[in-house]
Design a protein around this motif. Structure first.
Motif, PDB file in Angstrom:
ATOM      1  N   ASP A  25     -49.834  10.441 -62.104  1.00  0.00           N
ATOM      2  CA  ASP A  25     -48.645  11.112 -62.642  1.00  0.00           C
ATOM      3  C   ASP A  25     -48.615  11.041 -64.165  1.00  0.00           C
ATOM      4  N   PHE A  26     -49.007   9.889 -64.708  1.00  0.00           N
ATOM      5  CA  PHE A  26     -49.036   9.751 -66.163  1.00  0.00           C
ATOM      6  C   PHE A  26     -50.037  10.723 -66.793  1.00  0.00           C
ATOM      7  N   LEU A  27     -51.229  10.803 -66.200  1.00  0.00           N
ATOM      8  CA  LEU A  27     -52.250  11.699 -66.745  1.00  0.00           C
ATOM      9  C   LEU A  27     -51.835  13.163 -66.620  1.00  0.00           C
ATOM     10  N   THR A  28     -51.235  13.511 -65.499  1.00  0.00           N
ATOM     11  CA  THR A  28     -50.780  14.896 -65.322  1.00  0.00           C
ATOM     12  C   THR A  28     -49.719  15.254 -66.357  1.00  0.00           C
ATOM     13  N   PHE A  29     -48.794  14.322 -66.579  1.00  0.00           N
ATOM     14  CA  PHE A  29     -47.748  14.577 -67.574  1.00  0.00           C
ATOM     15  C   PHE A  29     -48.334  14.648 -68.987  1.00  0.00           C
ATOM     16  N   ALA A  30     -49.290  13.751 -69.295  1.00  0.00           N
ATOM     17  CA  ALA A  30     -49.867  13.732 -70.644  1.00  0.00           C
ATOM     18  C   ALA A  30     -50.727  14.962 -70.913  1.00  0.00           C
ATOM     19  N   LEU A  31     -51.411  15.457 -69.893  1.00  0.00           N
ATOM     20  CA  LEU A  31     -52.234  16.656 -70.083  1.00  0.00           C
ATOM     21  C   LEU A  31     -51.384  17.911 -70.191  1.00  0.00           C
ATOM     22  N   GLY A  32     -50.263  17.958 -69.492  1.00  0.00           N
ATOM     23  CA  GLY A  32     -49.362  19.114 -69.587  1.00  0.00           C
ATOM     24  C   GLY A  32     -50.022  20.411 -69.188  1.00  0.00           C
ATOM     25  N   ALA A  33     -50.748  20.393 -68.088  1.00  0.00           N
ATOM     26  CA  ALA A  33     -51.482  21.587 -67.667  1.00  0.00           C
ATOM     27  C   ALA A  33     -50.557  22.737 -67.303  1.00  0.00           C
ATOM     28  N   ASP A  34     -49.366  22.433 -66.803  1.00  0.00           N
ATOM     29  CA  ASP A  34     -48.437  23.483 -66.376  1.00  0.00           C
ATOM     30  C   ASP A  34     -47.418  23.843 -67.452  1.00  0.00           C
ATOM     31  N   ASP A  35     -47.521  23.264 -68.618  1.00  0.00           N
ATOM     32  CA  ASP A  35     -46.557  23.523 -69.690  1.00  0.00           C
ATOM     33  C   ASP A  35     -47.042  24.652 -70.591  1.00  0.00           C
ATOM     34  N   LEU A  36     -46.171  25.033 -71.505  1.00  0.00           N
ATOM     35  CA  LEU A  36     -46.561  26.012 -72.511  1.00  0.00           C
ATOM     36  C   LEU A  36     -47.653  25.441 -73.411  1.00  0.00           C
ATOM     37  N   PHE A  37     -48.331  26.354 -74.105  1.00  0.00           N
ATOM     38  CA  PHE A  37     -49.490  25.916 -74.885  1.00  0.00           C
ATOM     39  C   PHE A  37     -49.101  24.899 -75.953  1.00  0.00           C
TER      40      PHE A  37
END
Length: 263
Positions: A25-37
């Protein structure tokens, strides 16, 4: 792995491998793959390295805690262990502060660069506008401070132009006849007068330059120079009388005859 275990084993495995519970979960949040650029960029810039360091520290913490039982100096080890975690927290905040400082310095440098560009363009425009004025000013100062008798010089140049114009007019027929006989064809009078005028102008200017040199030689009493320039002036006088003034007088004869016959 945790789902397959049950009871006490599930608790033990959860304690031994507790980073697995949150690292994804931490890595997914830090990578922000689903967020704006730009949001993903900020997350990866500010959070990715701290999250990786925290996850790595958690995995390293597990064997460290397990080894406390077998260590001789447990107190010093535990104190050092907590100090390392404290240093990790300070390093994360220092990392964020360094990024903010870098961005601040970058923005300041860009603003200074833009300021230099604007000032450079403004100075260039001023130079392009004022350089002609400055050149004219320097030329005027250099000319008028040189001690040159400008009135005599201007009058001499005007007289040279007048003399060249007169001799061009009176010698054009003679030169046309001579060149026509040499080439066997006709030559335009307008085409001939421009080079003839320039030739006579430089010839007359040269004669005045020689006279100025002769005057300096007379003042300094250089006998050799006086004799040489005297010979040159005699030759020039002969050429002018034979080829220039003779034609000038011939052109004036009809004018004198016209006005004297009326009387």
């Amino acid at each position: 792995m945790f789902n397959e275990a049950s009871g006490a084993w599930k608790v033990i495995l959860g304690l031994l491998f507790f980073p697995v519970l949150f690292q994804q979960d931490f890595l997914t949040f830090a990578l922000g793959a689903d967020d704006l650029f730009w949001i993903a960029l900020l997350k990866r810039l500010f959070l990715l390295l701290p999250v990786l360091s925290i996850i790595l520290a958690c995995w390293v913490t597990i064997p460290c805690v397990l080894s406390v039982v077998f260590r001789a100096q447990r107190t010093e080890f535990v104190i050092t262990f907590f100090l390392i975690w404290w240093d990790l927290g300070k390093a994360i905040f220092s990392f964020w502060g360094g990024i903010l400082k870098f961005l601040l310095v970058l923005v300041t440098a860009i603003m200074i660069l833009l300021k230099l560009i604007v000032l450079g363009i403004w100075v260039l425009i001023q130079d392009l506008f004022f350089i002609p004025i400055q050149l004219v000013k320097n030329l005027g100062v250099g000319v008028f401070d040189a001690g040159i008798p400008w009135i005599a010089l201007v009058l001499t140049l005007i007289w040279c132009l007048i003399e060249s114009t007169v001799f061009t007019f009176v010698t054009t027929p003679l030169v046309m006849d001579t060149l026509s006989n040499l080439t066997g064809g006709g030559i335009s009078e307008a085409f001939l007068r421009i080079p003839l005028f320039l030739f006579l102008l430089f010839l007359i200017l040269g004669s005045y330059a020689v006279l100025a040199t002769w005057s300096d030689a007379l003042a300094s009493r250089k006998i050799g120079t006086i004799i040489k320039i005297g010979i040159i002036e005699l030759v020039a006088l002969f050429v002018e009388v034979v080829f220039l003034y003779r034609e000038f007088v011939d052109s004036l004869v009809p004018w004198f005859d016209q006005h004297t016959s009326g009387d």
